[in-house]
Design a protein around this motif. Structure first.
Motif, PDB file in Angstrom:
ATOM      1  N   TYR A 192       0.905  -1.125   0.076  1.00  0.00           N
ATOM      2  CA  TYR A 192      -0.059  -0.041   0.067  1.00  0.00           C
ATOM      3  C   TYR A 192       0.884   1.232   0.041  1.00  0.00           C
ATOM      4  O   TYR A 192       1.653   1.370   0.984  1.00  0.00           O
ATOM      5  N   GLY A 193       0.662   2.105  -0.889  1.00  0.00           N
ATOM      6  CA  GLY A 193       1.355   3.394  -1.071  1.00  0.00           C
ATOM      7  C   GLY A 193       1.288   4.304   0.023  1.00  0.00           C
ATOM      8  O   GLY A 193       0.145   4.171   0.785  1.00  0.00           O
ATOM      9  N   ASN A 194       1.947   5.234  -0.022  1.00  0.00           N
ATOM     10  CA  ASN A 194       1.639   6.529   1.228  1.00  0.00           C
ATOM     11  C   ASN A 194       0.118   7.173   0.941  1.00  0.00           C
ATOM     12  O   ASN A 194      -0.292   7.506   1.862  1.00  0.00           O
ATOM     13  N   TYR A 195      -0.237   6.880  -0.190  1.00  0.00           N
ATOM     14  CA  TYR A 195      -1.551   7.697  -0.714  1.00  0.00           C
ATOM     15  C   TYR A 195      -2.583   6.860  -0.384  1.00  0.00           C
ATOM     16  O   TYR A 195      -3.902   7.126  -0.589  1.00  0.00           O
ATOM     17  N   SER A 196      -2.481   5.515  -0.124  1.00  0.00           N
ATOM     18  CA  SER A 196      -3.483   4.717   0.165  1.00  0.00           C
ATOM     19  C   SER A 196      -4.501   5.068   1.171  1.00  0.00           C
ATOM     20  O   SER A 196      -4.022   5.270   2.388  1.00  0.00           O
ATOM     21  N   ILE A 197      -5.786   4.861   1.259  1.00  0.00           N
ATOM     22  CA  ILE A 197      -6.566   5.157   2.431  1.00  0.00           C
ATOM     23  C   ILE A 197      -6.425   4.283   3.380  1.00  0.00           C
ATOM     24  O   ILE A 197      -6.732   4.681   4.626  1.00  0.00           O
ATOM     25  N   VAL A 198      -5.783   2.957   3.222  1.00  0.00           N
ATOM     26  CA  VAL A 198      -5.559   2.031   4.245  1.00  0.00           C
ATOM     27  C   VAL A 198      -4.520   2.760   5.117  1.00  0.00           C
ATOM     28  O   VAL A 198      -4.634   2.416   6.387  1.00  0.00           O
TER      29      VAL A 198
END
Length: 179
Positions: A70-76
């Motif tokens: 999950y990238g830094n921009y992921s909502i998770v």
């Protein structure tokens, strides 16, 4: 990088205005647990579908798959990060110079580790094979690598602080004093 700065600013907003002050701490722990349960179920289903597609496609060799990231921009990442931030914000920790210094160095650690060079160092290890054959060693290596990157961030922060003190001490050499 922009997402990291946004999250840093959001942390300041949460700290200043405390929009979650009425929510109990166990709710944040529950949200983290539920998020990871969803991640586990989603990953399990994706791998099962990939295996089924692999077998139905006529392949019969070894099946390889990549770990979901999950990238830094992921909502998770944002949800879990805000939950951890709220949990740790509520802990009452007495003042400690070492803890405060390490806390101040975390943003520098983020800036140091979030780049292609650091990711290329991280990707020198075959994490999937290590996790499959030796999960305990995988956890130990992740812990050691985390200490390595965090130590690099603390060293970079220390150099930054040292350069600032050096500048303040000798700025009269470079700047004209307009009093």
């Amino acid at each position: 990088m922009i997402t990291g700065v946004f999250l840093y600013l959001m942390g300041g907003y949460i700290r200043k205005y405390d929009p979650f002050k009425r929510i109990r701490a166990w709710v944040f722990i529950g949200i983290i647990i539920i998020t990871y349960v969803f991640i586990y179920i989603s990953n399990y289903n994706n791998v099962a579908n990939m295996i089924q597609d692999y077998v139905s496609g006529g392949n019969n060799g070894i099946f390889y798959h990549n770990l979901k990231t999950y990238g830094n921009y992921s909502i998770v990442v944002m949800i879990v990060g805000v939950c951890f931030f709220e949990i740790f914000k509520r802990l009452r920790i007495p003042q400690n110079k070492i803890i405060n210094y390490i806390g101040a160095a975390t943003f520098m650690t983020y800036l140091i580790h979030d780049n292609g060079f650091s990711y290329s160092i991280w990707n020198t290890q075959d994490w999937i094979t290590l996790l499959y054959y030796n999960p305990l060693l995988c956890l130990v290596k992740i812990f050691v690598w985390t200490l390595f990157f965090f130590g690099g961030g603390i060293i970079a922060y220390s150099i930054f602080i040292w350069c600032g003190k050096l500048y303040n001490k000798y700025k009269y050499i470079f700047l004209i004093d307009n009093k």
